[in-house]
Design a protein around this motif. Structure first.
Motif, short mmCIF file in Angstrom:
data_model
loop_
_atom_site.label_atom_id
_atom_site.label_comp_id
_atom_site.label_asym_id
_atom_site.label_seq_id
_atom_site.Cartn_x
_atom_site.Cartn_y
_atom_site.Cartn_z
N LEU A 1 -16.14 12.84 2.59
CA LEU A 1 -15.36 12.30 1.48
C LEU A 1 -13.93 12.79 1.55
O LEU A 1 -12.98 12.03 1.33
CB LEU A 1 -15.99 12.68 0.14
N ALA A 2 -13.74 14.07 1.86
CA ALA A 2 -12.40 14.63 1.99
C ALA A 2 -11.64 13.93 3.11
O ALA A 2 -10.44 13.62 2.98
CB ALA A 2 -12.47 16.13 2.26
N GLU A 3 -12.31 13.67 4.22
CA GLU A 3 -11.68 12.96 5.34
C GLU A 3 -11.21 11.58 4.90
O GLU A 3 -10.11 11.15 5.25
CB GLU A 3 -12.65 12.83 6.50
N LEU A 4 -12.05 10.88 4.14
CA LEU A 4 -11.69 9.53 3.67
C LEU A 4 -10.50 9.58 2.73
O LEU A 4 -9.55 8.79 2.87
CB LEU A 4 -12.90 8.90 2.98
N ILE A 5 -10.52 10.51 1.77
CA ILE A 5 -9.40 10.63 0.83
C ILE A 5 -8.10 10.90 1.58
O ILE A 5 -7.06 10.27 1.32
CB ILE A 5 -9.66 11.75 -0.20
N THR A 6 -8.15 11.84 2.53
CA THR A 6 -6.96 12.19 3.30
C THR A 6 -6.43 11.00 4.08
O THR A 6 -5.21 10.72 4.08
CB THR A 6 -7.27 13.35 4.26
N SER A 7 -7.31 10.29 4.74
CA SER A 7 -6.88 9.15 5.56
C SER A 7 -6.23 8.06 4.70
O SER A 7 -5.21 7.48 5.08
CB SER A 7 -8.08 8.56 6.31
N VAL A 8 -6.82 7.78 3.54
CA VAL A 8 -6.30 6.73 2.67
C VAL A 8 -4.96 7.12 2.05
O VAL A 8 -4.01 6.33 2.05
CB VAL A 8 -7.32 6.37 1.57
N LYS A 9 -4.87 8.33 1.53
CA LYS A 9 -3.67 8.71 0.79
C LYS A 9 -2.45 8.91 1.69
O LYS A 9 -1.32 8.95 1.20
CB LYS A 9 -3.93 9.98 -0.03
N THR A 10 -2.66 9.04 3.00
CA THR A 10 -1.54 9.26 3.92
C THR A 10 -1.20 8.01 4.73
O THR A 10 -0.39 8.08 5.64
CB THR A 10 -1.85 10.41 4.90
N ASN A 11 -1.81 6.88 4.40
CA ASN A 11 -1.55 5.62 5.11
C ASN A 11 -1.06 4.56 4.14
O ASN A 11 -1.84 4.08 3.30
CB ASN A 11 -2.82 5.13 5.83
N TYR A 12 0.20 4.18 4.25
CA TYR A 12 0.75 3.16 3.36
C TYR A 12 0.28 1.77 3.76
O TYR A 12 0.28 1.41 4.95
CB TYR A 12 2.28 3.21 3.39
N ILE A 13 -0.14 0.99 2.77
CA ILE A 13 -0.47 -0.43 2.95
C ILE A 13 0.28 -1.19 1.87
O ILE A 13 0.28 -0.79 0.70
CB ILE A 13 -1.98 -0.69 2.83
N ALA A 14 0.91 -2.30 2.23
CA ALA A 14 1.72 -3.06 1.29
C ALA A 14 0.92 -3.51 0.08
O ALA A 14 -0.25 -3.91 0.19
CB ALA A 14 2.33 -4.27 1.99
N LYS A 15 1.54 -3.45 -1.08
CA LYS A 15 0.90 -3.80 -2.35
C LYS A 15 0.35 -5.21 -2.34
O LYS A 15 -0.79 -5.46 -2.77
CB LYS A 15 1.92 -3.63 -3.48
N GLU A 16 1.13 -6.16 -1.85
CA GLU A 16 0.71 -7.55 -1.84
C GLU A 16 -0.56 -7.75 -1.00
O GLU A 16 -1.45 -8.53 -1.37
CB GLU A 16 1.84 -8.45 -1.31
N THR A 17 -0.64 -7.04 0.11
CA THR A 17 -1.80 -7.15 0.99
C THR A 17 -3.06 -6.68 0.29
O THR A 17 -4.11 -7.33 0.33
CB THR A 17 -1.58 -6.32 2.27
N LEU A 18 -2.97 -5.52 -0.36
CA LEU A 18 -4.13 -4.97 -1.07
C LEU A 18 -4.53 -5.82 -2.27
O LEU A 18 -5.73 -6.00 -2.55
CB LEU A 18 -3.84 -3.54 -1.51
N GLN A 19 -3.55 -6.37 -2.97
CA GLN A 19 -3.86 -7.22 -4.13
C GLN A 19 -4.62 -8.47 -3.69
O GLN A 19 -5.58 -8.89 -4.35
CB GLN A 19 -2.57 -7.60 -4.85
N GLU A 20 -4.21 -9.05 -2.57
CA GLU A 20 -4.89 -10.25 -2.06
C GLU A 20 -6.33 -9.94 -1.67
O GLU A 20 -7.26 -10.68 -2.01
CB GLU A 20 -4.13 -10.82 -0.86
N THR A 21 -6.52 -8.82 -0.97
CA THR A 21 -7.87 -8.42 -0.56
C THR A 21 -8.73 -8.08 -1.76
O THR A 21 -9.94 -8.39 -1.78
CB THR A 21 -7.81 -7.23 0.40
#
Length: 443
Positions: free
Chosen positions: A105-125
């Protein structure tokens, strides 16, 4: 303004070094006061997911604000990275970062919080996930160990979300929504949110406070019919906004990555990192896997029957079988004196627990020393605790061991802990950790 801050911090650091060289006494500080510009706790993506005993962001921010401990283009390592506080602050300071942690779980949190993904992309998904999840009708059976934490409605909706998220093809986006799903799974459960490990809310605990008891009963009733889809969507939108704050804040030529799931085997080349900045687990005080098992189940990171095996990867664990316990020592004389006292009192299990903790930490510190460059720095945030009523000076024992390894202590700082996280009182002879020691070494 930035130059002034750097000059101030450099001056403070030199004052700490000179004071410690002169007196040998630790310096009391308050990192919240030292870094007043970090007043807001929800800084960038740090609060993207809950996790017990998080490192205060002010500490890595402070040590990375200058080039005293790490070159401006250097590499920072946190071998006990938890949710990636050090890694994110390293990226924001313009440096690349490496991390390791035994908890998936810590690995997942770290990976997500340190990788930027554009807002529009995430909203569409997100829209696609919601549409897909609401279309599913299949009913699935659940292990009783999981089912007792939810209403049947919540179980169905969680499963539908899980299936929909698994359909996301882009790995980075799927990881983001998995993390939001993990947070949702905990928040819609019957577990008490004030306790780090899953413990079912019990209104009778508050019988002396009728208003609080009523409030808990009402909350439990709400959870029976809560709209999990809506909760998930709300969490996703908040986290999308958090991730968007990283837009333009991290240089393209720096990155963070997880290199290992064990601080004792980092898989890095000798003398390959410039700075090690970390907060290791405490002796017998950490329950990371116990706190995360429900999240890990829903994330398909561990099967229920394998939770115990996952715990064994963690330094500082508590649940040893009696057949695993024996009279063990560390070779650190000050620690062994305490251990002998505990063994003589018949406290064999607790003595073995902390002895094994120190022996495992020694291996982890050996590995950290191996990958640290000559003249590189190691900053360790650690606390002392109490074992069976006996003071256990962890920071002192680790200091003595590192000095035997050729590391030179520059100075020690002490800061009060404002949040206890996982440091729960076990019984009358246990004690909460109330101060953190910051140990600064040079190789």
């Amino acid at each position: 303004m930035v130059d002034q801050r750097q000059a101030r911090i450099k001056k403070e650091l030199e004052a700490y070094r000179l004071s410690y060289m002169k007196t040998g006494m630790p310096i009391t500080v308050n990192f919240r006061s030292l870094v007043p510009e970090l007043k807001k706790s929800d800084r960038y993506s740090h609060q993207i997911h809950s996790y017990p005993a998080k490192l205060l962001a002010n500490i890595p921010y402070y040590f990375l604000a200058t080039d005293v401990f790490c070159p401006s283009n250097g590499i920072v390592l946190d071998p006990f990275c938890g949710t990636g506080t050090v890694l994110l602050e390293a990226l924001l300071s313009g440096r690349s970062a490496l991390g390791a942690d035994a908890n998936p779980l810590a690995e997942l949190i770290t990976s997500v919080k340190t990788n930027y993904i554009a807002k529009e992309t995430l909203q569409e998904t997100l829209g696609q996930i919601m549409k897909r999840a609401k279309s599913y009708r299949k009913i699935i059976e659940y292990p009783n160990a999981v089912a007792v934490w939810y209403s049947m409605t919540s179980l169905r909706q969680l499963t539908n979300l899980q299936r929909a998220i698994n359909k996301v093809e882009d790995e980075r986006q799927r990881a983001f929504f998995e993390l939001c799903f993990s947070s949702t799974a905990r928040k819609v459960s019957y577990s008490d949110p004030s306790i780090s490990v899953p413990v079912r809310w019990n209104p009778r605990r508050f019988s002396a406070n009728p208003n609080r008891e009523k409030e808990v009963r009402e909350k439990l009733e709400e959870l029976k019919t809560i709209n999990v889809y809506m909760k998930f969507e709300t969490i996703c939108k908040a986290n999308i906004d958090r991730l968007e704050t990283l837009n333009g804040k991290i240089r393209d030529d720096v990155a963070a990555r997880i290199v290992a799931n064990d601080a004792r085997q980092l898989g890095l080349e000798d003398k390959s990192v410039d700075l090690i900045l970390t907060s290791p687990p405490y002796a017998g005080a950490q329950k990371y896997i116990r706190a995360s098992w429900l999240n890990l189940y829903w994330l398909n990171r561990v099967k229920l029957e394998n939770v115990r095996e996952l715990k064994k990867r963690n330094i500082g664990r508590e649940d040893y079988k009696k057949s695993e316990v024996f009279e063990s020592y560390t070779g650190i004389e000050a620690a062994d004196q305490v251990l002998r006292m505990l063994y003589n009192k018949g406290k064999t299990e607790r003595a073995f627990l902390v002895a094994n903790y120190l022996n495992e930490m020694k291996v982890a510190l050996d590995e950290s020393c191996r990958v640290l460059k000559a003249n590189g720095y190691m900053v360790i945030v650690i606390g002392n605790n109490t074992v069976c009523g006996q003071s256990f000076y962890t920071q002192d024992y680790l200091t003595r061991y590192l000095e035997c390894k050729g590391m030179t202590l520059q100075f020690k700082l002490i800061d009060d802990i404002k949040s206890y996280g996982l440091m729960t009182k076990r019984n009358k002879t246990a004690n909460r950790i109330t101060r953190e020691w910051i140990l600064v070494f040079k190789k």
